[in-house]
Each structure stands twice: as C-alpha cells, then as structure tokens.
Design an enzyme around this catalytic site. Structure first.
Site, short mmCIF file in Angstrom:
data_model
loop_
_atom_site.label_atom_id
_atom_site.label_comp_id
_atom_site.label_asym_id
_atom_site.label_seq_id
_atom_site.Cartn_x
_atom_site.Cartn_y
_atom_site.Cartn_z
N LEU A 142 0.84 -1.20 0.00
CA LEU A 142 0.00 0.00 0.00
C LEU A 142 0.88 1.25 0.00
CD1 LEU A 142 -3.22 0.57 2.08
CD2 LEU A 142 -1.57 2.40 1.77
N HIS A 196 7.49 1.65 11.29
CA HIS A 196 8.02 2.92 10.82
C HIS A 196 7.02 4.02 11.18
CE1 HIS A 196 9.31 6.00 7.92
NE2 HIS A 196 10.48 5.37 7.88
#
Length: 338
Positions: free
Chosen positions: A127, A231
């Site tokens: 994505l 992240h």
C-alpha cells in the site's frame, strides 16, 4: 471525490515506477525497478484473467485513479497464498524460561526464532499513497477496498490473512535491526539485501541465515529497541489494521524487524460486515458514508459514497458513486460502512 480503485494494467507501469521511487526504501512489494514492476503487473493480469474459484498462488495489484484525469496516485496489493514460490520467513518472538535449583533463580530469555508459521496465508500489502494525496481519507479507501475485494472473491483467499508493516529505517536508509542481526552474516547492507529480496525473493535467507534462535539480550541497544516497532509513517496503517481485527502475535520481519499483523479472514471487520445488494436508486443526497465496490477480478472498482439500505436487500447510492462505479439500477454492489 473523484477517486476510485481499479485493477492495475500494464499501462500503469510508469506511474507505479514513479511512486516506487518515493517510498524511501524498505518497501519490498513496490521496488523502484521497472523490470520487477513489469513482472508484477504481468503476474497480476494473469491472476485477474484466471476465472476460477480456487485458492492458488496469485497476485492482485490495484491502483487508485483520479477519474477526472486518469492519473494514478496510489496502489495496493493482495497475495492470495504466500510461501508457495519460495518459503515465507518470519522471526517469532518467544521466551525460554530456565531455573537453577542451586541458585534458586529463574531466568527468562527472549528469543527470535526463524519460522515459516505463516506459510499458506493470504497477505495484504504494497500500500502506497502519493504524498500529495495524503488527505481526505484516500489511505482508508486503499486499505479497506482490499477487504471488499477479498469478500467478493472469498474462495480465492486463505482462512488466515497477514499484513507486514515496514520497520524502523534510519536517516541513512539503513535498518538497525538488519545491522544487529542478519547483516552480521551476509556482508550486505540493508538496502542491498532489501533490493535483492524485492527482485529475486528471499531464498538467500534460507541458504545463508543461521537456523539457531537469536538471544535478544545479545543484540545491541539499537537493534533491540526497534523489534516489532512500525516505521513512523506506518503507525496510522497499524491502527487501521487493529480496527479491522488484525493483531500482533509476535511475528516480525526478518529484514527490518517491523511487526507482522495477523487475522482470521472471515473475522476481518470489512469482510465480515460487507454485503452484496441490488442497486434500487442512484439519487441519494444524504445517506450513510460507505465504501462501495462492484465488478469482478479485472473489472473491480471501488470508491467512497453514500448508501441507504432497505429491508428487501436493495441499496440506494449517490449519483457520483454510480458514475465512478459505472453502475445502473438493477446492478449488484458490495458495500461496507465507512
């Protein structure tokens, strides 16, 4: 809003390549390599064209398109059954408890074990939303439309589904986890290993990686601190996965240590709560906000819209969504509340 999700085509190669260059590394499913992306699109087109209802090793690539201009501004992927072309490796966090009678002391050691537990699962991944479009909920449309695709083609997906989140990447584009664990055995930088994996697969892990568990206490502080941590750009994605019913079950990525989220496919919120209904009207002015989808395989389309459900199994939608989906009264539409 004029954005819709659709099946990717070979003509989308350059758009995907330009987006891949913006990912910043650690994004295995979208490598900045034209040949690899071309192979992905060819494989996806073959999967879209395979009109069967059976679980197999298939890849589906979807793109987010601005219907006004035709510009591609995002993408996502679905893998129907991982671990079929080459092993699907993860590290599994577990604990070894030991007791010394002489010292009357119990010691618990955390370990990372190389496993293929998740082999055979389906996966949602790849994505990416163009930085200029990260407003208005388009990331939500990209993420949740994948689950409508799964619901619409349920027999082509496994009973368990996973999502790998990118781990911590430092300002140099390196991975503290890789440097502290696998990098010690391979003599390769994280960027080199990640790129090689994206292009050639991870069989080299099986060939060279030690099979013994790794004691976390023996890693340096930098490596220990990022185990299972997404992240910063993936924190919103992690929350969306949790809202869908995905959970972290102790699996982490072998390259960057990012968390792998797992769910039972039929328990995923957007799969469980989706429904197929007949369009009865296309003039809804105010209704429940929803994600709408139609088509099959290569003709799949999805967008945001408004819906009103009736007791007879019908659905009324807004005219803008009807135009984006190219549906008329009497057509069938899947939907789930936004």
């Amino acid at each position: 809003m004029t954005f819709r999700l659709r099946a990717a085509r070979s003509a989308d190669l350059e758009a995907l390549y330009e987006m891949a260059k913006l990912t910043g590394g650690g994004f295995t499913n979208l490598p900045p390599d034209r040949a690899a992306l071309k192979n992905k699109l060819e494989r996806a087109e073959a999967s879209f064209a395979k009109d069967t209802e059976a679980l197999a090793d298939e890849l589906f690539v979807l793109v987010l398109e601005d219907a006004r201009t035709g510009a591609v501004r995002g993408t996502c992927q679905l893998m129907s059954q991982v671990g079929q072309r080459w092993p699907f490796y993860s590290y599994r966090l577990n604990t070894l408890t030991q007791y010394s009678q002489e010292l009357d002391r119990t010691v618990r050691a955390e370990l990372l074990s190389l496993v293929t537990d998740l082999e055979g699962s389906s996966e949602v991944g790849g994505l990416f939303l163009h930085p200029n479009e990260r407003a208005g909920g388009l990331g939500l449309l990209l993420a949740r439309s994948r689950y409508l695709f799964v619901a619409m083609h349920r027999q082509r997906f496994a009973d368990r589904i996973l999502a790998e989140l990118r781990g911590i990447i430092d300002e140099r584009g390196g991975s503290p986890f890789w440097d502290g664990v696998a990098g010690r055995f391979f003599g390769m930088s994280f960027q080199d290993a990640d790129y090689f994996n994206a292009i050639n697969g991870n069989q080299f892990i099986a060939d060279l990686m030690p099979k013994h568990p790794v004691y976390i206490a023996m890693l340096n502080d930098d490596a220990r601190s990022v185990i299972g941590v997404p992240h910063p750009t993936g924190r919103a994605a992690m929350r969306m996965l949790e809202d869908e019913g995905f959970r972290a079950e102790g699996y982490v990525d072998i390259f960057d240590g990012g968390p792998t989220m797992v769910a039972r496919t039929d328990s995923v919120t957007s799969v469980k709560n989706s429904s197929l209904r007949t369009v009865t009207a296309m003039s809804v002015a105010e209704g429940e906000r929803a994600i709408l989808a139609t088509g099959r395989l290569g003709t799949f389309r999805a967008c945001f819209g408004a819906r009103v459900l009736d007791e007879d199994g019908g659905i009324a939608i807004d005219s803008a969504s009807a135009d984006l989906l190219d549906v008329c009264e009497g057509d069938m539409v899947w939907s789930v509340a936004r």
